[in-house]
Design a protein around this motif. Structure first.
Motif, PDB file in Angstrom:
ATOM      1  N   ARG A   8      35.784 -10.845 -44.599  1.00  0.00           N
ATOM      2  CA  ARG A   8      35.619 -10.637 -46.038  1.00  0.00           C
ATOM      3  C   ARG A   8      35.446  -9.149 -46.308  1.00  0.00           C
ATOM      4  NH1 ARG A   8      30.671 -14.111 -47.897  1.00  0.00           N
ATOM      5  NH2 ARG A   8      29.994 -13.696 -45.735  1.00  0.00           N
ATOM      6  N   SER A   9      36.100  -8.645 -47.352  1.00  0.00           N
ATOM      7  CA  SER A   9      36.024  -7.221 -47.687  1.00  0.00           C
ATOM      8  C   SER A   9      35.465  -7.036 -49.090  1.00  0.00           C
ATOM      9  CB  SER A   9      37.403  -6.554 -47.586  1.00  0.00           C
ATOM     10  OG  SER A   9      37.829  -6.502 -46.239  1.00  0.00           O
ATOM     11  N   PHE A  10      34.697  -5.970 -49.264  1.00  0.00           N
ATOM     12  CA  PHE A  10      34.064  -5.672 -50.545  1.00  0.00           C
ATOM     13  C   PHE A  10      34.151  -4.176 -50.814  1.00  0.00           C
ATOM     14  CE2 PHE A  10      31.936  -9.237 -48.545  1.00  0.00           C
ATOM     15  CZ  PHE A  10      31.928 -10.203 -49.539  1.00  0.00           C
ATOM     16  N   LYS A  11      34.423  -3.824 -52.072  1.00  0.00           N
ATOM     17  CA  LYS A  11      34.316  -2.433 -52.471  1.00  0.00           C
ATOM     18  C   LYS A  11      32.840  -2.068 -52.532  1.00  0.00           C
ATOM     19  CE  LYS A  11      38.663  -1.472 -52.916  1.00  0.00           C
ATOM     20  NZ  LYS A  11      39.302  -0.523 -51.961  1.00  0.00           N
ATOM     21  N   ALA A  12      32.508  -0.894 -52.029  1.00  0.00           N
ATOM     22  CA  ALA A  12      31.113  -0.478 -51.967  1.00  0.00           C
ATOM     23  C   ALA A  12      30.876   0.721 -52.875  1.00  0.00           C
ATOM     24  CB  ALA A  12      30.731  -0.125 -50.534  1.00  0.00           C
ATOM     25  N   ARG A  13      29.657   0.790 -53.392  1.00  0.00           N
ATOM     26  CA  ARG A  13      29.239   1.921 -54.224  1.00  0.00           C
ATOM     27  C   ARG A  13      28.161   2.698 -53.474  1.00  0.00           C
ATOM     28  NH1 ARG A  13      25.276   2.143 -58.410  1.00  0.00           N
ATOM     29  NH2 ARG A  13      24.983  -0.118 -58.211  1.00  0.00           N
ATOM     30  N   LEU A  14      28.270   4.011 -53.517  1.00  0.00           N
ATOM     31  CA  LEU A  14      27.292   4.857 -52.849  1.00  0.00           C
ATOM     32  C   LEU A  14      26.022   4.926 -53.687  1.00  0.00           C
ATOM     33  CD1 LEU A  14      26.504   6.843 -50.610  1.00  0.00           C
ATOM     34  CD2 LEU A  14      27.586   8.658 -51.962  1.00  0.00           C
ATOM     35  N   ILE A  15      24.897   4.516 -53.096  1.00  0.00           N
ATOM     36  CA  ILE A  15      23.605   4.571 -53.776  1.00  0.00           C
ATOM     37  C   ILE A  15      22.891   5.880 -53.479  1.00  0.00           C
ATOM     38  CG2 ILE A  15      21.325   3.491 -53.967  1.00  0.00           C
ATOM     39  CD1 ILE A  15      23.583   1.895 -55.217  1.00  0.00           C
ATOM     40  N   GLY A  16      22.951   6.319 -52.244  1.00  0.00           N
ATOM     41  CA  GLY A  16      22.290   7.561 -51.859  1.00  0.00           C
ATOM     42  C   GLY A  16      22.774   8.041 -50.514  1.00  0.00           C
ATOM     43  N   ARG A  17      22.619   9.330 -50.317  1.00  0.00           N
ATOM     44  CA  ARG A  17      23.090   9.959 -49.075  1.00  0.00           C
ATOM     45  C   ARG A  17      22.072  11.010 -48.673  1.00  0.00           C
ATOM     46  NH1 ARG A  17      26.339  14.449 -48.178  1.00  0.00           N
ATOM     47  NH2 ARG A  17      27.495  14.395 -46.220  1.00  0.00           N
ATOM     48  N   ASP A  18      21.586  10.954 -47.440  1.00  0.00           N
ATOM     49  CA  ASP A  18      20.573  11.876 -46.964  1.00  0.00           C
ATOM     50  C   ASP A  18      21.083  12.583 -45.703  1.00  0.00           C
ATOM     51  OD1 ASP A  18      18.080  13.184 -46.808  1.00  0.00           O
ATOM     52  OD2 ASP A  18      17.374  11.710 -45.346  1.00  0.00           O
ATOM     53  N   PRO A  19      21.717  13.762 -45.849  1.00  0.00           N
ATOM     54  CA  PRO A  19      22.271  14.453 -44.676  1.00  0.00           C
ATOM     55  C   PRO A  19      21.218  14.813 -43.643  1.00  0.00           C
ATOM     56  CG  PRO A  19      23.159  15.372 -46.720  1.00  0.00           C
ATOM     57  CD  PRO A  19      22.023  14.467 -47.112  1.00  0.00           C
ATOM     58  N   GLY A  20      19.952  14.983 -44.061  1.00  0.00           N
ATOM     59  CA  GLY A  20      18.911  15.365 -43.119  1.00  0.00           C
ATOM     60  C   GLY A  20      18.657  14.323 -42.046  1.00  0.00           C
ATOM     61  N   THR A  21      18.844  13.054 -42.380  1.00  0.00           N
ATOM     62  CA  THR A  21      18.727  11.983 -41.381  1.00  0.00           C
ATOM     63  C   THR A  21      20.079  11.369 -41.056  1.00  0.00           C
ATOM     64  OG1 THR A  21      18.244  10.416 -43.168  1.00  0.00           O
ATOM     65  CG2 THR A  21      16.365  11.336 -42.001  1.00  0.00           C
ATOM     66  N   ASP A  22      21.146  11.863 -41.728  1.00  0.00           N
ATOM     67  CA  ASP A  22      22.503  11.340 -41.558  1.00  0.00           C
ATOM     68  C   ASP A  22      22.549   9.849 -41.882  1.00  0.00           C
ATOM     69  OD1 ASP A  22      25.206  11.547 -41.137  1.00  0.00           O
ATOM     70  OD2 ASP A  22      25.091  11.195 -38.984  1.00  0.00           O
ATOM     71  N   VAL A  23      21.874   9.451 -42.951  1.00  0.00           N
ATOM     72  CA  VAL A  23      21.849   8.057 -43.390  1.00  0.00           C
ATOM     73  C   VAL A  23      22.339   7.973 -44.824  1.00  0.00           C
ATOM     74  CG1 VAL A  23      20.371   6.071 -43.895  1.00  0.00           C
ATOM     75  CG2 VAL A  23      19.984   7.409 -41.830  1.00  0.00           C
ATOM     76  N   ALA A  24      23.103   6.938 -45.128  1.00  0.00           N
ATOM     77  CA  ALA A  24      23.554   6.673 -46.487  1.00  0.00           C
ATOM     78  C   ALA A  24      23.340   5.199 -46.801  1.00  0.00           C
ATOM     79  CB  ALA A  24      25.022   7.049 -46.660  1.00  0.00           C
ATOM     80  N   VAL A  25      23.084   4.911 -48.070  1.00  0.00           N
ATOM     81  CA  VAL A  25      22.900   3.537 -48.539  1.00  0.00           C
ATOM     82  C   VAL A  25      24.072   3.169 -49.429  1.00  0.00           C
ATOM     83  CG1 VAL A  25      21.424   1.943 -49.796  1.00  0.00           C
ATOM     84  CG2 VAL A  25      20.389   3.787 -48.460  1.00  0.00           C
ATOM     85  N   LEU A  26      24.736   2.061 -49.106  1.00  0.00           N
ATOM     86  CA  LEU A  26      25.823   1.520 -49.909  1.00  0.00           C
ATOM     87  C   LEU A  26      25.369   0.214 -50.533  1.00  0.00           C
ATOM     88  CD1 LEU A  26      28.750   1.938 -47.326  1.00  0.00           C
ATOM     89  CD2 LEU A  26      27.944   3.614 -49.007  1.00  0.00           C
TER      90      LEU A  26
END
Length: 271
Positions: free
Chosen positions: A135-153
């Motif tokens: 199953r595939s879903f379009k994702a929206r970027l909620i936040g991006r934290d380069p300091g920990t290299d983590v992003a929330v979709l």
């Protein structure tokens, strides 16, 4: 040497009649365990992985990058080559479409929250999350934290397993871990190893802080996938590797789960 000395450490002698009964004695039933393959009667990680792998996703990204810093545009020999064939060099302000793949993990299916690496979705114009069941879903970027290299979709809420976090401060060198992701775009792959070091610094010019080092194979495309313990909990998010050829040589790195959780709470505006 006395006969007793020759037999020291050996199994006691069993009369023939007792040997027969011992050989035919029923084997004890295995203790119930998530690491026991019932239909094969041997230890296996398959039961654990059947439970956790549906929470690991592929992340496909389409991005647009500027050609302004492309080395060919400032190379006189390259421009001369284009002029020989009357080819107009691209303008620096033009954008180039780039496709890349990485990994991610569902941490809250009810809210549709997926974690991946910040570098995976850098400059993303379009993000697609694909589950193990395709199953595939379009994702929206909620936040991006380069300091920990983590992003929330965020994807749509769905019926799917999600994974809990472990306390990464409790990790010790020698703990068994599993890395799950999408190396080289091959599709979901599981590798195993141990924690090789904790609190590792000096990676990526020390911009990522303290990391978990593991010998579980981490390759390009594994970025953003989880490093889990044998209870199926996230102990880290895979982020980097050291390899002279760009592939795994047994030195991979993950952002510890406690740092990941703090970054996620900041991006979601939670305490």
């Amino acid at each position: 040497m006395p006969l007793a000395g020759l037999l020291a450490g050996c199994a006691p002698l069993i009369p023939p009649t007792e040997q027969g009964s011992a050989a035919t004695a029923p084997r004890p039933a295995p203790v119930a365990s998530p690491y026991w393959k019932a239909n094969g009667g041997y230890p296996s990680l398959a039961p654990l992985l059947r439970r956790v792998t549906p929470a690991v996703v592929n992340v496909a990204v389409i991005s647009e990058v500027s050609l302004e810093d492309h080395p060919f545009l400032t190379d006189p020999a390259f421009r001369q080559f284009l002029e020989q064939f009357d080819i107009e060099p691209p303008a620096p302000e033009e954008l180039r479409r780039r496709e890349s793949v990485g990994s991610g993990v569902i941490v809250d299916a009810r809210r549709g929250l997926v974690l991946t690496n910040a570098h995976v979705i850098e400059d993303a114009r379009d993000i697609t999350v694909t589950l193990k069941d395709r199953r595939s879903f379009k994702a929206r970027l909620i936040g991006r934290d380069p300091g920990t290299d983590v992003a929330v979709l965020r994807i749509m809420p769905l019926e799917a397993p999600d994974l809990d976090f472990a306390d990464s401060n409790a990790l010790e060198v020698g703990d068994f871990v599993l890395a799950i992701g999408n190396p080289f775009g091959l599709g979901q792959t599981v590798t195993s190893g141990i924690v090789s070091a904790v609190g590792r610094t000096g990676i990526a010019d020390d911009s990522l802080g303290e990391l978990i080092q593991t010998d579980a194979s981490i390759n390009p495309g594994n970025s953003g996938g989880p490093l889990i313990d044998l209870a199926g909990r996230i102990v880290g998010i895979n982020t980097a590797l050291i390899g002279p050829s760009g592939g795994n040589v047994g030195i991979g790195f993950s952002v510890p789960s406690n740092r990941v959780q703090r970054a996620v709470r900041r991006m979601l505006g939670e305490r």
